[in-house]
Design an enzyme around this catalytic site. Structure first.
Site, PDB file in Angstrom:
ATOM      1  N   CYS A 159     -13.608  25.236  11.480  1.00 48.22           N
ATOM      2  CA  CYS A 159     -12.969  24.079  10.859  1.00 48.22           C
ATOM      3  C   CYS A 159     -12.510  23.110  11.937  1.00 48.22           C
ATOM      4  O   CYS A 159     -11.487  23.322  12.592  1.00 48.22           O
ATOM      5  CB  CYS A 159     -11.784  24.505   9.997  1.00 48.22           C
ATOM      6  SG  CYS A 159     -10.993  23.084   9.188  1.00 48.22           S
ATOM      7  N   CYS A 179      -8.934  21.611  11.453  1.00 47.64           N
ATOM      8  CA  CYS A 179      -7.851  22.530  11.832  1.00 47.64           C
ATOM      9  C   CYS A 179      -7.815  22.728  13.348  1.00 47.64           C
ATOM     10  O   CYS A 179      -6.733  22.790  13.933  1.00 47.64           O
ATOM     11  CB  CYS A 179      -8.009  23.865  11.108  1.00 47.64           C
ATOM     12  SG  CYS A 179      -7.727  23.737   9.313  1.00 47.64           S
TER      13      CYS A 179
END
Length: 176
Positions: free
Chosen positions: A131, A134
């Site tokens: 991700c 993130c």
């Protein structure tokens, strides 16, 4: 057993992983609790039973019970967040960014360990699950808290090797 058991279980084609596994964790420039918490969170995220069991067993000797729970918590909250935030990003429609998640994430505010350690473990798990949103968020938070690029890099090295060990052992189990 611990890391030695994981290294012994790795096939010859994963010799590089065997060599890197011990050195990335045991000679890390991170504090021992940070390195072992990273390894444990990544072992949870990598989902291989042998890797998880052995790293958890050895990590328990380096972590407080609260840190063990926090590392597992980082892996599980990021399992949810990485899917959610990566999907919103990949859809490519800016309007999704304004929609509230409405997902409980209380462990992030009160992880039971130093917040920067939890951030480090969350960053490492985000590297495994891929991700980018993130990764960027956790790296920015860590850097603002005074972590160096080298410290972030150490967590990424641990994540990559723990994940690779899990991949090799999963492959061998599937082919057995």
């Amino acid at each position: 057993m611990g890391l030695d058991a994981v290294k012994a279980a790795l096939p010859e084609y994963a010799k590089d992983i065997r060599l890197n596994l011990g050195s990335t964790i045991t000679t890390s420039t991170l504090k021992p609790e940070q390195a072992w918490g990273t390894a444990l969170a990544c072992a949870v995220a990598a989902r291989n039973p042998v890797v998880l069991r052995e790293i958890a067993g050895e990590a328990a000797g380096h972590l407080t019970p609260e840190a063990v729970e926090a590392a597992k918590g980082a892996a599980t909250i990021m399992a949810m967040n990485n899917v959610y935030y990566r999907a919103k990003h990949l859809i490519g429609d800016e309007q999704y960014a304004s929609l509230p998640a409405r997902l409980r994430m209380q462990i992030i505010a009160r992880p039971g360990v130093e917040k920067v350690d939890f951030e480090l473990w969350s960053l490492a798990v985000s590297a495994i699950t891929g991700c980018g949103v993130c990764l960027e968020s956790h790296e920015k938070t860590l850097r603002a808290a005074g972590f160096s690029r080298d410290q972030v890099h150490e967590a990424l090295r641990i994540a990559s090797v723990v994940h690779a060990a899990a991949v090799a052992l999963d492959a061998e189990a599937a082919l057995a």
